[in-house]
Structures are given as structure tokens and as C-alpha cells.
Motif scaffolding. Structure first.
Motif, PDB file in Angstrom:
ATOM      1  N   GLY A 129       0.811  -1.219   0.000  1.00  0.00           N
ATOM      2  CA  GLY A 129       0.000   0.000   0.000  1.00  0.00           C
ATOM      3  C   GLY A 129       0.838   1.260   0.000  1.00  0.00           C
ATOM      4  O   GLY A 129       0.347   2.332   0.364  1.00  0.00           O
ATOM      5  N   ALA A 130       2.118   1.187  -0.412  1.00  0.00           N
ATOM      6  CA  ALA A 130       2.907   2.402  -0.501  1.00  0.00           C
ATOM      7  C   ALA A 130       2.342   3.283  -1.602  1.00  0.00           C
ATOM      8  O   ALA A 130       1.804   2.785  -2.578  1.00  0.00           O
ATOM      9  CB  ALA A 130       4.338   2.047  -0.834  1.00  0.00           C
ATOM     10  N   VAL A 131       2.362   4.587  -1.378  1.00  0.00           N
ATOM     11  CA  VAL A 131       1.845   5.446  -2.434  1.00  0.00           C
ATOM     12  C   VAL A 131       2.992   5.935  -3.320  1.00  0.00           C
ATOM     13  O   VAL A 131       2.765   6.385  -4.432  1.00  0.00           O
ATOM     14  CB  VAL A 131       1.040   6.631  -1.890  1.00  0.00           C
ATOM     15  CG1 VAL A 131      -0.215   6.177  -1.202  1.00  0.00           C
ATOM     16  CG2 VAL A 131       1.889   7.487  -0.978  1.00  0.00           C
ATOM     17  N   ASP A 132       4.235   5.867  -2.784  1.00  0.00           N
ATOM     18  CA  ASP A 132       5.336   6.384  -3.593  1.00  0.00           C
ATOM     19  C   ASP A 132       6.668   5.870  -3.065  1.00  0.00           C
ATOM     20  O   ASP A 132       6.744   5.383  -1.937  1.00  0.00           O
ATOM     21  CB  ASP A 132       5.325   7.920  -3.560  1.00  0.00           C
ATOM     22  CG  ASP A 132       5.785   8.490  -4.883  1.00  0.00           C
ATOM     23  OD1 ASP A 132       6.438   7.744  -5.646  1.00  0.00           O
ATOM     24  OD2 ASP A 132       5.470   9.669  -5.138  1.00  0.00           O
ATOM     25  N   TYR A 133       7.644   6.012  -3.891  1.00  0.00           N
ATOM     26  CA  TYR A 133       9.033   5.720  -3.512  1.00  0.00           C
ATOM     27  C   TYR A 133       9.847   6.956  -3.792  1.00  0.00           C
ATOM     28  O   TYR A 133       9.711   7.561  -4.833  1.00  0.00           O
ATOM     29  CB  TYR A 133       9.582   4.571  -4.374  1.00  0.00           C
ATOM     30  CG  TYR A 133       9.424   3.233  -3.712  1.00  0.00           C
ATOM     31  CD1 TYR A 133      10.461   2.749  -2.891  1.00  0.00           C
ATOM     32  CD2 TYR A 133       8.285   2.471  -3.886  1.00  0.00           C
ATOM     33  CE1 TYR A 133      10.320   1.515  -2.274  1.00  0.00           C
ATOM     34  CE2 TYR A 133       8.146   1.252  -3.270  1.00  0.00           C
ATOM     35  CZ  TYR A 133       9.167   0.767  -2.461  1.00  0.00           C
ATOM     36  OH  TYR A 133       9.031  -0.422  -1.845  1.00  0.00           O
ATOM     37  N   ILE A 134      10.706   7.329  -2.852  1.00  0.00           N
ATOM     38  CA  ILE A 134      11.593   8.475  -3.114  1.00  0.00           C
ATOM     39  C   ILE A 134      13.031   8.008  -2.846  1.00  0.00           C
ATOM     40  O   ILE A 134      13.291   7.389  -1.797  1.00  0.00           O
ATOM     41  CB  ILE A 134      11.214   9.680  -2.229  1.00  0.00           C
ATOM     42  CG1 ILE A 134       9.891  10.263  -2.725  1.00  0.00           C
ATOM     43  CG2 ILE A 134      12.312  10.740  -2.253  1.00  0.00           C
ATOM     44  CD1 ILE A 134       9.496  11.575  -2.105  1.00  0.00           C
ATOM     45  N   LEU A 135      13.851   8.298  -3.835  1.00  0.00           N
ATOM     46  CA  LEU A 135      15.237   7.844  -3.689  1.00  0.00           C
ATOM     47  C   LEU A 135      16.032   8.815  -2.829  1.00  0.00           C
ATOM     48  O   LEU A 135      15.818  10.034  -2.858  1.00  0.00           O
ATOM     49  CB  LEU A 135      15.895   7.730  -5.070  1.00  0.00           C
ATOM     50  CG  LEU A 135      15.428   6.526  -5.899  1.00  0.00           C
ATOM     51  CD1 LEU A 135      16.100   6.540  -7.259  1.00  0.00           C
ATOM     52  CD2 LEU A 135      15.725   5.217  -5.187  1.00  0.00           C
TER      53      LEU A 135
END
Ligand code: ADP
Length: 665
Positions: A129-135
Motif C-alpha cells: 500500500g505504498a503510495v510512492d518511492y523516493i530515492l
């Protein structure tokens, strides 16, 4: 409405303006700050994220481990969670899994922060259920704008929820107000109805006002009926709205028929009824409600309401209100009926007093004349006897009257005690006939007596039984024309003795049969009535018979068709054992005379009464002494040592009861 993003904010140029969102949020007075949770094991990164996000002016919370984050989330909620994937112990993905498993945080957006974009990680993260990934290292603007969007979404949701809650609260409040107004309206209508109903003690006015009130507020048609004791209609009133006649049209007779049927059912069962039609056919449309009017445990009438032209239904609280009104109408009706009863009783009492004065005065005139002539001494010896007989008859009549009056007053006070004896009912009937002989002979009545040969055992009070029988026999003589026929019979019927007196006299109308045993009731109460009486004889009969555990009934086919009075007494009285003692016979005058001479003390403050009694006892060979008050009685008793004392109770100074006490004897 235009977007209201602040033009001075440095970030405003960098952040995309989401018009509708901004609009809703701007409309909210001042959206509350949202929580942003940063979860990272490294302090330096936590500080960096905090610095980047501080510009958003939200509440930033940091946690150094998954456990700490989960603990905080137990009591708090947040707009977005920044979650480091690589943490010692519980890593970001495990933490996310546990966050999702809780109902409270199941839908909280999660942004994973990771040093490398591992395909597998990414897939698993999205499945959690993650809405996003940020590096990492992060680009501040990117992070800020993503978090801002999620914060705004959160605030928008919160605002919408708040508005929805407000709307629900408003609707609830409106409904509650409407209900309160409704119940206020009902309460004031009930109060008005009660007042209207209580404003008159006249039955017809009550019926008229109640039906008018019902059609003014509730029903299209209302009808109220009061029933007689025998169930027939005594009086009826109805009212309807202007549109009713046109609505009911040609089905009027059908409606009335249906209404009558409903009423009969309600009267029979004492329960309200509802019918979903106005007549046998489906048209005209409408419904009928009939409520019983119950007073003192009896259905005394009905209140019927019908709805049709208004197309309304009587249900829920309004139905309850209609029932309450029927209850109040019944109480008001009861008041009217009680008032009528009081008025009738009052009228009967007045008539009784008028008759009583006449009845008491009537014997006085012949007695005075006879006395006057006796005093003058100028008459033949035979004439003297006739004068004495006249006086004797008049005195007997007056004595009867006064005795009855005293008995009635004792009965009203419940002060009559029975002296039970074993009797022969046949002998008692003969004795009563003997006592009434003068009246029966005076009316030249043909008297037929039917008694069994064997004695008819009865356990009763002899004096009271005589009173019962004499009252009924004398009534038969009084209410049967001269030359008429009177039949008297006595017989055993199971465990009872039934004594019947039948005459072919004036009879009793059917509607008066139920009343003749009531006090002061006289069927012919007109001032010119020829047969005088006080209307207390049968009331005495009924009470005395009841006290013996029996019943008294009157029967007549109607006016001019004679009457039958039936007295039923339990042969063994009340609680008498099987081994009944020997039957005693009424005393004959000879037996009364057979007792030897005694010393008799007569105590009476009425000197004439004492004097005449002394004279009579002396004639009978008794030794007498008299005293006229309690004190003198005590002295006389001490000297004279009487064997019998005849004492008046109401004495001056010392009452008869006191004088009788042992310490004074
Ligand atoms: P009253 O003193 O008027 O006779 P009662 O209590 O004895 O009073 O009787 C009540 C009424 O019942 C009478 O006034 C009379 O109208 C009616 N009644 C009693 N006995 C008879 C009878 N045998 N025939 C017709 N009417 C009777």
C-alpha cells in the motif's frame, strides 16, 4: 470561486495549485495542522527531512524505529508517513505491513525512502500500500510537493468528513426539533381536548364537542355513541369535514353499515379496531378507527374516527393521541353519568322527604280526632272500640314507617346484625300472611298459598325474614287492584329455599325492573299517585336477603301484567354445619303470656312512653318501676333489683350504654 493560494509564499510558485481542494480547504475556517510521521533510524536524515518539510507548516513527528512509529500510531493518526526502508531490527517493509494491518492506519499513505530502487522492494512496497518511492538523497522540492499533496488530501478528507458530520448533525437536529414540535402540538391538543371535554357535565354537549374537536384536528369524520345499560344506543353525535359528503358519495349506507359492525365488535371485546376501508368496496378510499369508551371497567360507548378525503392515515404517535383522547372522553363521559346519578339521587331524596312528611302526617289526623272524641267521653261503647281500633291501625302504620326508616339508616351504616335461628320457612310464610291479613282482607284479594307439607328447613334471622316477607306481600296487596289474585309459594330448590310472591296487579315496565330495589325508587313517582309509599321497602328486602347470602329478583311482563318477586335463600344459611339443631317455631301470643310475674324496671326520658309501658306491663301482671334518666335508673336498680330492665339508649346525663356497665350496676 478563485484559487486562494497565498501569492507571497515562496513555495506557491513551485507547488501545483489544486483548485477544488484549495477551495474546500480555504472555505474551512482554518484547517487544523496534520501530523507527518518520519521514521528513520538515522538522526541526520530525520533532521534533513524535518527541515525540508517544515515549510509546509504542519506537525512533524519523528521516530527512530518501526517499533517507536507503531507505538505512536496507536494513539495518533497522520496525513502521511515517510518510512525508511532500510532500518536495523524491524525494517521499513515490515513496519509498513504492521501499519496496514491496523484498522486505524490501514489507509494512511506511506512514502518509502530508499537508497536504491530495487525492483523487488518496489513491488513489495506497492503491494503493502505504498503510495510512492523516493530515492535518497531526496530532492527537497519533490519530497515537499508530494508530502504537501498528501497532506492536502488528508485535510480535504477531514474537512469533508467534518462537513458530512455537520450535515448529519443538522438533519438530526431538524428531525429532533420537528419531533419536539410535533409532540408539543399533540400535548397542547390533548390539553385543549381535555379542557373542552371537561367544560360541561351534559352528555349531549360532551358528544357534540368531542366530535367537532376531532374533525377540526385529526379526522375527516368522527362519531361518538353512548350506550344504555342494555347495550342499545342512548345518544349519538357525529361531525365531518366539508369534503366528507362528496367523498363518501353513494356509499353512505355501506359506510354506516360497516361502522355499526365495527362498533359492535369493539363493544363486545373492549379493544380498539381499525378497518382499512370505508365500505364493502375498495372505493371511496379511507380508513375507520373505533375506540371503546371504558368507564369503571365497562364499555359505555365508542368513539369512531374515519379518514378519507384528506388521504391521511392515523398511525404512530397520532394514533396514540387518538387513543388518549378516547380515554379522556371516557372519563369525561363517566363524570357526566355520575353527575346524572347524583342529580337523580338528589331528586329521589327530595321526593322521598316530601312523601315522608305526608306519610307521617296522614295517620295523625284520624288519631287526633279519635283522641278528641275519647277525651270528650260522649260516645256509645261500640263507637269507643272502633275509635281505639282506628288508632291502633294508624299507630301500626306509623310504627312500620319509623321502623323501616331506622332500618335503612342502620343498613347505610352497616349496623344490622343477624340473629341466626333454625326455622321452618312454611311456618314463617304463614306467620307473615297472618301479619298482613288486614291489608289483604282490606283489598278483598284472593290469596292462594302453596307450601309443602313437610317443614322447609331454613337457617335465618326470624325477625328479618318476617320483614322481607311482609314487605313483599304488602307490596303485592298495595299494587294489585281490589279483588286481584296473590299467589304465595315456598319450595326447596337444591340447597336453597325459594319463596315466590306473584300478583296480577299493575305490573312494572321493563326499563324499571332493574331499579325497583334501589333506595327511594318508586316507579310511579307522580305527585298524584294513589299508592303511597317511601320507596325503601324493597331496598331493605334486597339488603336483608343479601345478608342472608341470598338473592331477590323482580319479574314482570310489563305494565298491567302483574309482578313476581322471588326470594332465594341458602337453606343452611352461611357456614351452617350439617347437624342442624331443631327447628324453632314462631312464638304464639299464648306463649308470650305464659311467663310468670317479673320485676321490670323501665328507663325512658319520654315520661309518656315510660308511663304507658308501665300501664301495659301492670295489666299483664308484672311488677314495675320507672326512671327517667341514667342516674335515677342506677338508684332504682340498686333498690328494686329488677329481673328485667327496659332501657332507652339516648338518656340525658348518663347514656343507656353507660348505665348498663357493670361498675354502675
Ligand atoms: P314503596 O314504598 O314505593 O312501595 P318499595 O321499595 O317497596 O317502595 O317498592 C319500590 C317500587 O317498586 C314501588 O314504588 C312500586 O312502584 C314498585 N313495586 C313494588 N312491588 C310491586 C308490585 N308487587 N307490583 C308493582 N310494582 C311494585
Amino acid at each position: 470561486m478563485a484559487a486562494t493560494v497565498s501569492p507571497t509564499a515562496a513555495m506557491s510558485a513551485k507547488l501545483p495549485a489544486i483548485d477544488p481542494v484549495e477551495e474546500v480547504l480555504a472555505a474551512a475556517a482554518r484547517p487544523e495542522r496534520s501530523n507527518i510521521l518520519i521514521v528513520d533510524d538515522r538522526l541526520d536524515k530525520r533532521v534533513v527531512f524535518r527541515t525540508i518539510l517544515e515549510e509546509l507548516d504542519q506537525n512533524i513527528v519523528t521516530a527512530s524505529s518501526g517499533e517507536e512509529a507503531l507505538r505512536w500510531l496507536l494513539d495518533n493518526e497522520c496525513a502521511v508517513i515517510l518510512l525508511d526502508v532500510n532500518m536495523p531490527g524491524m525494517d521499513g517493509l515490515e513496519t509498513a505491513e504492521l501499519i496496514r494491518s491496523r484498522r486505524k492506519s490501514a489507509h494512511t499513505p506511506i512514502i518509502f525512502i530508499t537508497a536504491f530502487a530495487d525492483e523487488m522492494h518496489t513491488a513489495r512496497g506497492y503491494s503493502l500500500g505504498a503510495v510512492d518511492y523516493i530515492l535518497s538523497p531526496v530532492v527537497p522540492n519533490v519530497l515537499r510537493s508530494k508530502v504537501k499533496a498528501l497532506v492536502q488530501l488528508h485535510q480535504l478528507n477531514a474537512e469533508l468528513r467534518r462537513r458530512a458530520d455537520e450535515r448529519v448533525a443538522l438533519v438530526r437536529e431538524q428531525a429532533a426539533r420537528a419531533m419536539a414540535e410535533d409532540s408539543q402540538r399533540r400535548a397542547s391538543f390533548l390539553a385543549e381536548a381535555t379542557q373542552v371535554m371537561a367544560s360541561s357535565l351534559d352528555v349531549d354537549a360532551l358528544l357534540e364537542r368531542t366530535t367537532a374537536l376531532m374533525t377540526s384536528a385529526f379526522a375527516d369524520f368522527a362519531a361518538m355513541v353512548l350506550l344504555n345499560e342494555d347495550g342499545s344506543v342512548r345518544t349519538e353525535s357525529s361531525a365531518s369535514v366539508a369534503a366528507w359528503p362528496a367523498h363518501i358519495g353513494g356509499e353512505r349506507a355501506g359506510f354506516e353499515q360497516l361502522l355499526d359492525n365495527q362498533r359492535s365488535l369493539v363493544v363486545a371485546h373492549g379493544e380498539p379496531l381499525v378497518c382499512d376501508r370505508l365500505a364493502a368496496s375498495d372505493t371511496p378510499r379511507g380508513e375507520i378507527h373505533v375506540f371503546p369508551l371504558v368507564t369503571r371497567g365497562r364499555v359505555r360507548g365508542t368513539l369512531a374516527l374515519a379518514l378519507g378525503p384528506s388521504a391521511r392515515h392515523l398511525a404512530g404517535a397520532d394514533l396514540g393521541l387518538a387513543e388518549s383522547i378516547a380515554g379522556r372522553a371516557a372519563s369525561a363521559l363517566d363524570n357526566c353519568l355520575l353527575y346524572e346519578e347524583i342529580q337523580r339521587a338528589d331528586q329521589r331524596k327530595n321526593e322521598f322527604l316530601a312523601t315522608l312528611s305526608h306519610e307521617l302526617r296522614n295517620p295523625l289526623a284520624p288519631m287526633r280526632t279519635a283522641l278528641h272524641m275519647l277525651k270528650s267521653g260522649s260516645f256509645e261503647p261500640e263507637r269507643g272500640r272502633a275509635l281505639l281500633e282506628t288508632m291502633d291501625r294508624q299507630v301500626a302504620q306509623m310504627t312500620r314507617l319509623v321502623d323501616d326508616l331506622l332500618d335503612i339508616s342502620r343498613i347505610t351504616r352497616g349496623a344490622i346484625e343477624l340473629r341466626w335461628e333454625h326455622l321452618d320457612a312454611c311456618a314463617e310464610v304463614r306467620h307473615a300472611l297472618e301479619s298482613c291479613r288486614a291489608s289483604l282482607e282490606g283489598g278483598r284479594h284472593e290469596v292462594a298459598v302453596d307450601l309443602p307439607r313437610e317443614p322447609l328447613r331454613l337457617y335465618a334471622d326470624r325477625v328479618r325474614l318476617q320483614q322481607i316477607l311482609e314487605n313483599i306481600i304488602l307490596n303485592a296487596a298495595k299494587y294489585t287492584e281490589p279483588g286481584g289474585r296473590i299467589e304465595i309459594s315456598a319450595a326447596a330448590d337444591g340447597d336453597d329455599v325459594v319463596i315466590r310472591v306473584r300478583d296480577n296487579g299493575i305490573g312494572i315496565p321493563p326499563d324499571k325492573l332493574g331499579q325497583v330495589f334501589e333506595l327511594f325508587v318508586q316507579v310511579d313517582a307522580s305527585p298524584e299517585r294513589i299508592r303511597k309509599g317511601l320507596g325503601i321497602g324493597l331496598a331493605l328486602v334486597r339488603d336483608l336477603v343479601r345478608r342472608h347470602g341470598g338473592t331477590a329478583q323482580a319479574h314482570s311482563e310489563g305494565l298491567g301484567k302483574g309482578s313476581t318477586f322471588t326470594i332465594r335463600l341458602p337453606a343452611r344459611g352461611e357456614g351452617l354445619s350439617e347437624d342442624a339443631a331443631a327447628v324453632t317455631q314462631p312464638d304464639t301470643p299464648a306463649q308470650a303470656h305464659a311467663t310468670g310475674a317479673k320485676r321490670v324496671l323501665i328507663v325512658d326520658d319520654n315520661v309518656d312512653a315510660a308511663e304507658t309501658l308501665v300501664m301495659m306491663l301492670q295489666l299483664l301482671g308484672q311488677t314495675t318501676r320507672q326512671a327517667h334518666d341514667g342516674k335515677a335508673a342506677l338508684e332504682a336498680a340498686a333498690q328494686f333489683k329488677p329481673q328485667i330492665v327496659v332501657m332507652d339508649i339516648g338518656l340525658p346525663g348518663l347514656s343507656g350504654y353507660d348505665a348498663r356497665r357493670p361498675r354502675h350496676a
